[in-house]
Structure formats: C-alpha cells, structure tokens
Write an enzyme that holds these catalytic residues in place. Structure first.
Site, PDB file in Angstrom:
ATOM      1  N   HIS A 181      -2.931   1.914  -3.610  1.00  0.00           N
ATOM      2  CA  HIS A 181      -1.739   1.179  -3.174  1.00  0.00           C
ATOM      3  C   HIS A 181      -0.699   1.211  -4.288  1.00  0.00           C
ATOM      4  CE1 HIS A 181      -3.606  -1.340   0.187  1.00  0.00           C
ATOM      5  NE2 HIS A 181      -4.700  -1.001  -0.472  1.00  0.00           N
ATOM      6  N   ASN A 183      -8.498  -1.098  -3.943  1.00  0.00           N
ATOM      7  CA  ASN A 183      -9.505  -2.043  -3.449  1.00  0.00           C
ATOM      8  C   ASN A 183     -10.798  -1.266  -3.191  1.00  0.00           C
ATOM      9  OD1 ASN A 183      -7.712  -4.245  -3.450  1.00  0.00           O
ATOM     10  ND2 ASN A 183      -6.911  -3.672  -1.439  1.00  0.00           N
ATOM     11  N   VAL A 201     -10.300   0.020   4.808  1.00  0.00           N
ATOM     12  CA  VAL A 201     -10.345   1.398   5.309  1.00  0.00           C
ATOM     13  C   VAL A 201     -11.157   2.216   4.307  1.00  0.00           C
ATOM     14  CG1 VAL A 201      -9.027   3.446   5.959  1.00  0.00           C
ATOM     15  CG2 VAL A 201      -8.097   1.164   6.452  1.00  0.00           C
ATOM     16  N   HIS A 216      -8.051   5.043  -1.302  1.00  0.00           N
ATOM     17  CA  HIS A 216      -6.587   5.020  -1.289  1.00  0.00           C
ATOM     18  C   HIS A 216      -6.059   4.184  -2.445  1.00  0.00           C
ATOM     19  CE1 HIS A 216      -8.177   1.897   1.391  1.00  0.00           C
ATOM     20  NE2 HIS A 216      -7.171   1.130   0.998  1.00  0.00           N
TER      21      HIS A 216
HETATM   22  P1  AMP Z   1      -7.399  -1.772   1.953  1.00  0.00           P
HETATM   23  O1  AMP Z   1      -7.487  -3.211   2.379  1.00  0.00           O
HETATM   24  O2  AMP Z   1      -7.243  -1.581   0.473  1.00  0.00           O
HETATM   25  O3  AMP Z   1      -8.545  -0.946   2.526  1.00  0.00           O
HETATM   26  O4  AMP Z   1      -6.043  -1.232   2.540  1.00  0.00           O
HETATM   27  C1  AMP Z   1      -5.909  -0.614   3.782  1.00  0.00           C
HETATM   28  C2  AMP Z   1      -4.443  -0.584   4.060  1.00  0.00           C
HETATM   29  O5  AMP Z   1      -4.193   0.367   5.066  1.00  0.00           O
HETATM   30  C3  AMP Z   1      -3.848  -1.917   4.537  1.00  0.00           C
HETATM   31  O6  AMP Z   1      -2.821  -2.329   3.649  1.00  0.00           O
HETATM   32  C4  AMP Z   1      -3.312  -1.577   5.928  1.00  0.00           C
HETATM   33  O7  AMP Z   1      -2.111  -2.248   6.219  1.00  0.00           O
HETATM   34  C5  AMP Z   1      -3.118  -0.078   5.833  1.00  0.00           C
HETATM   35  N1  AMP Z   1      -3.161   0.666   7.085  1.00  0.00           N
HETATM   36  C6  AMP Z   1      -4.115   0.582   8.043  1.00  0.00           C
HETATM   37  N2  AMP Z   1      -3.850   1.445   9.041  1.00  0.00           N
HETATM   38  C7  AMP Z   1      -2.699   2.086   8.699  1.00  0.00           C
HETATM   39  C8  AMP Z   1      -1.906   3.081   9.332  1.00  0.00           C
HETATM   40  N3  AMP Z   1      -2.235   3.618  10.521  1.00  0.00           N
HETATM   41  N4  AMP Z   1      -0.782   3.508   8.701  1.00  0.00           N
HETATM   42  C9  AMP Z   1      -0.434   2.986   7.509  1.00  0.00           C
HETATM   43  N5  AMP Z   1      -1.148   2.047   6.864  1.00  0.00           N
HETATM   44  C10 AMP Z   1      -2.264   1.588   7.454  1.00  0.00           C
END
Ligand code: AMP
Length: 113
Positions: free
Chosen positions: A101, A86, A95, A99
């Site tokens: 997924h 994303n 975030v 990253h």
């Molecule tokens: P995105 O929406 O692509 O930025 O994905 C961010 C992802 O990070 C989401 O699927 C969240 O559930 C995951 N996330 C946020 N904080 C944490 C955390 N502390 N540990 C593991 N996953 C997290």
C-alpha cells in the site's frame, strides 16, 4: 484465484497507474487516504510470510523502488507518505496476493490501530 490475479489478467478492471513486466500498480477501490495505491507482483506470492528468501529478493526490491517512483509521480515525496504491507491475520491482510500500500495526501497517525 484472488481478485488481484484477475486484475493482472485483465478479467476485471482497475485504475492502473503503472505496469511493467514484473508488477502492476492501481488505485485502491476503497481509499483510506487522498492517494491510496496498491502495487502487486505479477508473480503469485500469497504474503510477505510466503516469500522465497533468495529468489524473491529482486521482485521485493522492485516493488519498493517502484513505490518510491510512484509516490514521486503522485507528488507525495516532499510531504511524505506511508508504505504498508499487511501480512496474514494479525497484520490485517484481506487479499492473499502480496501487495504494497502507498498512502499519502494527509498526515498519518502512529501507532496504527
Ligand atoms: P489488505 O487489507 O492489506 O489485504 O488490503 C486489500 C486492499 O485491496 C484493500 O484496501 C481493498 O480496498 C483493496 N481492494 C480490494 N479489491 C479491490 C479491487 N478490485 N480494486 C482495487 N482495490 C481493491
């Protein structure tokens, strides 16, 4: 500093499934599939829109080859899985530390919402 940098620095815990000198992979805290793992570079890169076209080539390749290996380790390779990055607001990024997924264990729909 993002929450993912704190995970890299071991300031907050995560369910880590793989780590090497360049990247870290851990289970998503809010999984949207039976298997949902995030792979992040240890280098702080804000998003796929912020990469250096030349110096980040190796780490981007590394993230994808690692995704393939983790999917195999998790037993997802035969039935298949989905890999998503994303990117920024329209991409649904929440975030701002790049990253990847990996999601598997169920049939995915297309197109995504
Ligand atoms: P995105 O929406 O692509 O930025 O994905 C961010 C992802 O990070 C989401 O699927 C969240 O559930 C995951 N996330 C946020 N904080 C944490 C955390 N502390 N540990 C593991 N996953 C997290």
């Amino acid at each position: 500093m993002t929450i993912f940098k704190k995970i890299i620095d071991k300031e907050i815990p995560a369910d880590v499934v793989f780590e090497d000198d360049q990247c870290l992979a851990f289970r998503d805290v809010n999984p949207v599939a039976p298997t949902h793992i995030l792979i992040i570079p240890k280098k702080e890169i804000r998003s796929l829109a912020d990469i250096d076209q030349s110096s980040d080539k190796e780490i981007l390749g590394h993230l994808l080859t690692t995704a393939s290996q983790i999917a195999e380790n998790e037993g997802l390779d035969k039935d298949g899985y989905r890999v998503v990055i994303n990117t920024n607001e329209h991409g649904g990024q929440t975030v701002f530390h790049l990253h990847v997924h990996i999601m598997g264990g169920r049939v995915m729909e297309w197109p995504p919402g």
